[in-house]
Design a protein around this motif. Structure first.
Motif, PDB file in Angstrom:
ATOM      1  N   UNK A 215      -9.345 -21.323 -18.439  1.00  0.00           N
ATOM      2  CA  UNK A 215      -8.270 -20.275 -19.002  1.00  0.00           C
ATOM      3  C   UNK A 215      -7.859 -19.310 -18.077  1.00  0.00           C
ATOM      4  N   UNK A 216      -8.436 -19.455 -16.745  1.00  0.00           N
ATOM      5  CA  UNK A 216      -7.954 -18.565 -15.792  1.00  0.00           C
ATOM      6  C   UNK A 216      -6.755 -19.193 -14.680  1.00  0.00           C
ATOM      7  N   UNK A 217      -5.698 -18.484 -14.877  1.00  0.00           N
ATOM      8  CA  UNK A 217      -4.757 -19.025 -13.842  1.00  0.00           C
ATOM      9  C   UNK A 217      -4.875 -18.702 -12.370  1.00  0.00           C
ATOM     10  N   UNK A 218      -5.038 -19.541 -11.476  1.00  0.00           N
ATOM     11  CA  UNK A 218      -5.334 -19.388 -10.198  1.00  0.00           C
ATOM     12  C   UNK A 218      -4.312 -19.953  -9.133  1.00  0.00           C
ATOM     13  N   UNK A 219      -4.224 -19.265  -8.227  1.00  0.00           N
ATOM     14  CA  UNK A 219      -3.327 -19.840  -6.963  1.00  0.00           C
ATOM     15  C   UNK A 219      -4.253 -20.534  -6.239  1.00  0.00           C
ATOM     16  N   UNK A 220      -3.834 -21.800  -5.731  1.00  0.00           N
ATOM     17  CA  UNK A 220      -4.654 -22.552  -5.163  1.00  0.00           C
ATOM     18  C   UNK A 220      -4.377 -22.583  -3.491  1.00  0.00           C
TER      19      UNK A 220
END
Length: 263
Positions: A215-220
């Motif tokens: 549920x956590x939007x993450x920039x890789x």
């Protein structure tokens, strides 16, 4: 006529309800939920003006204790930087909106020495391990240290963003003004343009390869480009685990850095 007046009034009330200031947007961005624990590895590429690349592999772990977030970064390869570690304690604002300065330590195994890194002043604006990121970039900035102006809206890689100007109250910072591009959909940073004390564009941060984990939007990928030196640094995160079991509190200590316990 009554219906026309009613419709217009409703529209104006609705517009007022949804109107946001630059501060409102940055506050929502600051309040985006984050995991309690985080663990990952990352490849750090440092690109020189001559076109050569230096590659670093790092381990990153963090834990939020409510009033303080602790994070540790340890270099794994190559040999000449292996074991180098950076420990950060970033404190939450109190009820009055005041924020204690972060505590930061850098351990250099070649020197067998740990030193404190100031969270403000010229040292915090220094290069982090030879990259285009600064020590200040590695921590979290306090909302109350800046004033904000909403400049408008702009698309970044197809994502509609709010464009917010952030001006530091401390004018001695290396980059006292920056423009944040905050996604309208999730209030997560997509791009940031940082300007030096002469108000010239200095660096550009771009966040890409977004994924959702628990549920956590993450920039890789996070790339910091220095447009004045034609260099850039890229952090590519891998093996990201959120809230995947407790992380030993003892890892967030200077002793753990010095003993090479973070793995």
């Amino acid at each position: 006529m009554k219906r026309t007046i009613f419709t217009l009034t409703t529209f104006l009330l609705g517009a007022a309800a949804f109107a946001q200031t630059g501060y409102d947007i940055m506050k929502k961005a600051d309040e985006v939920p984050e995991p309690v624990t985080s663990s990952s590895t990352a490849t750090l590429t440092i690109h020189s003006k001559k076109g050569s690349d230096r590659i670093r592999e790092v381990i990153m772990k963090s834990k939020d204790y409510g009033d303080v977030k602790k994070e540790v970064i340890v270099f794994v390869t190559p040999k000449d930087v292996a074991g180098t570690g950076y420990l950060m304690f970033d404190y939450d604002e109190d009820a009055n909106g005041n924020k204690k300065d972060s505590d930061n330590w850098l351990y250099m195994p070649a020197m067998k020495k740990t030193r404190r890194i100031a969270s403000s002043g010229s040292e915090s604006d220094g290069s982090f391990m030879g990259t285009d990121f600064t020590y200040r970039d590695m921590g979290e900035r306090s909302l109350n240290d800046y004033t904000y102006n909403l400049l408008g809206e702009e698309s970044v890689d197809g994502t509609e963003c709010y464009k917010v100007e952030c001006i530091a109250k401390d004018k001695t910072q290396k980059d006292p003004r920056y423009i944040s591009y905050i996604a309208k959909s999730d209030y997560i940073l997509r791009k940031c343009e940082l300007f030096d004390r002469q108000n010239n564009l200095h660096r550009i941060l771009t966040c890409t390869d977004f994924t959702t984990i628990k549920g956590f939007t993450t920039a890789q990928k996070m790339k910091m480009e220095n447009v004045q030196t034609d260099t850039w640094s890229l952090i590519e995160s891998k093996n990201i685990v959120y809230d995947g079991g407790d992380i030993d509190d003892s890892l967030f200590t200077v002793a753990s850095l010095e003993k090479g316990r973070v793995r």
